[in-house]
Design a protein around this motif. Structure first.
Motif, mmCIF file in Angstrom:
data_model
loop_
_atom_site.group_PDB
_atom_site.id
_atom_site.type_symbol
_atom_site.label_atom_id
_atom_site.label_comp_id
_atom_site.label_asym_id
_atom_site.label_seq_id
_atom_site.Cartn_x
_atom_site.Cartn_y
_atom_site.Cartn_z
ATOM 1 N N LEU A 67 -5.224 0.445 -5.164
ATOM 2 C CA LEU A 67 -6.169 -0.495 -4.489
ATOM 3 C C LEU A 67 -7.148 -1.150 -5.319
ATOM 4 C CD1 LEU A 67 -6.340 1.324 -1.151
ATOM 5 C CD2 LEU A 67 -5.342 -0.775 -1.515
ATOM 6 N N ASN A 68 -7.784 -0.182 -6.194
ATOM 7 C CA ASN A 68 -9.132 -0.580 -6.756
ATOM 8 C C ASN A 68 -8.493 -1.774 -8.026
ATOM 9 O OD1 ASN A 68 -10.529 0.823 -5.206
ATOM 10 N ND2 ASN A 68 -10.600 2.535 -6.754
ATOM 11 N N HIS A 69 -7.403 -1.289 -8.517
ATOM 12 C CA HIS A 69 -6.840 -2.224 -9.657
ATOM 13 C C HIS A 69 -5.737 -3.609 -9.469
ATOM 14 C CE1 HIS A 69 -8.781 1.081 -11.505
ATOM 15 N NE2 HIS A 69 -8.750 0.249 -12.587
ATOM 16 N N ALA A 70 -5.273 -3.485 -8.201
ATOM 17 C CA ALA A 70 -4.273 -4.692 -7.860
ATOM 18 C C ALA A 70 -5.082 -5.552 -7.021
ATOM 19 C CB ALA A 70 -3.270 -4.063 -6.929
ATOM 20 N N CYS A 71 -6.206 -5.187 -6.453
ATOM 21 C CA CYS A 71 -6.869 -6.232 -5.272
ATOM 22 C C CYS A 71 -7.381 -7.431 -6.040
ATOM 23 C CB CYS A 71 -7.828 -5.548 -4.594
ATOM 24 S SG CYS A 71 -8.533 -6.427 -3.383
ATOM 25 N N THR A 72 -7.123 -8.598 -5.617
ATOM 26 C CA THR A 72 -7.833 -9.924 -6.382
ATOM 27 C C THR A 72 -8.573 -10.495 -5.126
ATOM 28 O OG1 THR A 72 -5.836 -11.422 -5.964
ATOM 29 C CG2 THR A 72 -5.943 -10.408 -7.915
ATOM 30 N N ASN A 73 -8.413 -9.920 -4.014
ATOM 31 C CA ASN A 73 -9.074 -10.512 -2.815
ATOM 32 C C ASN A 73 -8.429 -11.749 -2.318
ATOM 33 O OD1 ASN A 73 -10.869 -8.455 -1.983
ATOM 34 N ND2 ASN A 73 -12.276 -9.154 -3.725
ATOM 35 N N GLU A 74 -7.275 -11.968 -2.619
ATOM 36 C CA GLU A 74 -6.513 -13.193 -2.401
ATOM 37 C C GLU A 74 -5.262 -12.886 -1.536
ATOM 38 O OE1 GLU A 74 -7.353 -16.372 -3.296
ATOM 39 O OE2 GLU A 74 -9.001 -15.656 -4.166
ATOM 40 N N VAL A 75 -4.712 -13.818 -0.661
ATOM 41 C CA VAL A 75 -3.594 -13.499 0.065
ATOM 42 C C VAL A 75 -2.457 -13.447 -1.033
ATOM 43 C CG1 VAL A 75 -2.094 -14.599 1.632
ATOM 44 C CG2 VAL A 75 -4.045 -14.778 2.020
ATOM 45 N N GLY A 76 -1.405 -12.436 -0.625
ATOM 46 C CA GLY A 76 -0.587 -12.017 -1.487
ATOM 47 C C GLY A 76 -0.640 -11.001 -2.487
ATOM 48 N N ASP A 77 -1.400 -10.075 -2.204
ATOM 49 C CA ASP A 77 -2.132 -9.073 -3.337
ATOM 50 C C ASP A 77 -1.095 -7.781 -3.086
ATOM 51 O OD1 ASP A 77 -4.366 -10.018 -4.543
ATOM 52 O OD2 ASP A 77 -5.591 -8.921 -3.258
ATOM 53 N N GLY A 78 -0.328 -7.843 -1.966
ATOM 54 C CA GLY A 78 0.659 -6.971 -1.930
ATOM 55 C C GLY A 78 0.570 -5.906 -1.098
ATOM 56 N N LYS A 79 1.553 -4.876 -0.791
ATOM 57 C CA LYS A 79 1.356 -3.784 -0.008
ATOM 58 C C LYS A 79 1.524 -2.285 -0.647
ATOM 59 C CE LYS A 79 1.993 -6.115 3.991
ATOM 60 N NZ LYS A 79 1.351 -7.410 3.640
ATOM 61 N N ILE A 80 1.266 -1.285 -0.218
ATOM 62 C CA ILE A 80 1.738 -0.014 -0.467
ATOM 63 C C ILE A 80 2.396 0.746 0.556
ATOM 64 C CG2 ILE A 80 0.765 2.054 -1.365
ATOM 65 C CD1 ILE A 80 -1.924 0.559 -2.202
ATOM 66 N N PHE A 81 3.275 1.382 0.453
ATOM 67 C CA PHE A 81 4.153 2.387 1.370
ATOM 68 C C PHE A 81 4.161 3.453 0.803
ATOM 69 C CE2 PHE A 81 5.886 -2.279 1.182
ATOM 70 C CZ PHE A 81 5.650 -2.596 2.588
ATOM 71 N N VAL A 82 3.894 4.482 1.607
ATOM 72 C CA VAL A 82 4.002 6.055 1.437
ATOM 73 C C VAL A 82 4.892 6.591 2.132
ATOM 74 C CG1 VAL A 82 2.756 8.259 1.246
ATOM 75 C CG2 VAL A 82 1.551 5.932 0.805
ATOM 76 N N LEU A 83 6.195 7.252 1.702
ATOM 77 C CA LEU A 83 7.118 7.874 2.384
ATOM 78 C C LEU A 83 7.462 9.155 2.133
ATOM 79 C CD1 LEU A 83 8.370 4.699 0.964
ATOM 80 C CD2 LEU A 83 9.681 5.213 2.651
ATOM 81 N N PRO A 84 7.814 10.177 3.126
ATOM 82 C CA PRO A 84 8.389 11.585 2.616
ATOM 83 C C PRO A 84 9.308 11.601 1.865
ATOM 84 C CG PRO A 84 8.715 11.012 5.193
ATOM 85 C CD PRO A 84 8.012 9.906 4.555
ATOM 86 N N VAL A 85 9.413 12.652 0.840
ATOM 87 C CA VAL A 85 10.528 12.831 0.126
ATOM 88 C C VAL A 85 11.223 14.323 0.413
ATOM 89 C CG1 VAL A 85 11.326 13.101 -2.269
ATOM 90 C CG2 VAL A 85 10.004 11.239 -1.759
ATOM 91 N N GLU A 86 12.319 14.377 0.974
ATOM 92 C CA GLU A 86 12.831 15.856 1.082
ATOM 93 C C GLU A 86 13.106 16.668 -0.007
ATOM 94 O OE1 GLU A 86 15.837 15.945 4.376
ATOM 95 O OE2 GLU A 86 14.959 14.036 5.336
ATOM 96 N N GLU A 87 13.764 16.026 -1.030
ATOM 97 C CA GLU A 87 14.224 16.753 -2.126
ATOM 98 C C GLU A 87 14.141 15.807 -3.297
ATOM 99 O OE1 GLU A 87 14.404 19.468 -3.765
ATOM 100 O OE2 GLU A 87 16.032 20.288 -2.839
ATOM 101 N N ALA A 88 13.845 16.360 -4.663
ATOM 102 C CA ALA A 88 14.180 15.879 -5.760
ATOM 103 C C ALA A 88 14.846 16.704 -6.903
ATOM 104 C CB ALA A 88 12.700 15.464 -6.441
ATOM 105 N N ILE A 89 15.701 16.036 -7.449
ATOM 106 C CA ILE A 89 16.559 16.849 -8.232
ATOM 107 C C ILE A 89 16.828 16.307 -9.764
ATOM 108 C CG2 ILE A 89 19.123 18.045 -8.684
ATOM 109 C CD1 ILE A 89 19.425 17.575 -5.610
#
Length: 113
Positions: A78-100
């Motif tokens: 958030l602190n480094h991707a924000c330009t305060n313009e439309v189109g700055d983007g999105k962040i999604f946080v998803l659960p991960v059940e397993e990593a191998i």
């Protein structure tokens, strides 16, 4: 564990990458994507012909991290991707059940570190 997906402008990638490195993230996947949202399309010119560009170039960052890192990484993005313009983007946080890890067959958080 959680998977963080961040869609950002390509021009802020360098600063975001440095911020993630300072938080201890040295492994992530980056994909060049194109998308549209609230950001208006713009007119381009190719060989003298005007055309409407509906999609904008973006980068998609993906990383799987332990739960305790999520808020720190979200704040760094958030602190480094924000330009305060439309189109700055999105962040999604998803659960991960397993990593191998394929090479060693390690499972869980040790497989992503």
């Amino acid at each position: 564990m959680k998977k963080i997906e961040a869609i950002i402008r390509p021009d802020v990638f360098s600063e975001v990458r440095k911020a993630l490195a300072l938080e201890g993230i040295d492994g992530l996947s980056v994909t060049e994507i194109a998308g549209c949202g609230r950001q208006e399309g713009r007119t381009g010119l190719f060989r003298g012909n005007a055309y409407e560009m509906e999609f904008h170039a973006k980068l998609k960052l993906e990383m799987v991290v332990e739960d305790y890192l999520v808020e720190r990484l979200v704040e760094a993005i958030l602190n480094h991707a924000c330009t305060n313009e439309v189109g700055d983007g999105k962040i999604f946080v998803l659960p991960v059940e397993e990593a191998i890890r394929i090479r060693t067959k390690e499972r869980g958080a040790v497989a992503v570190n």
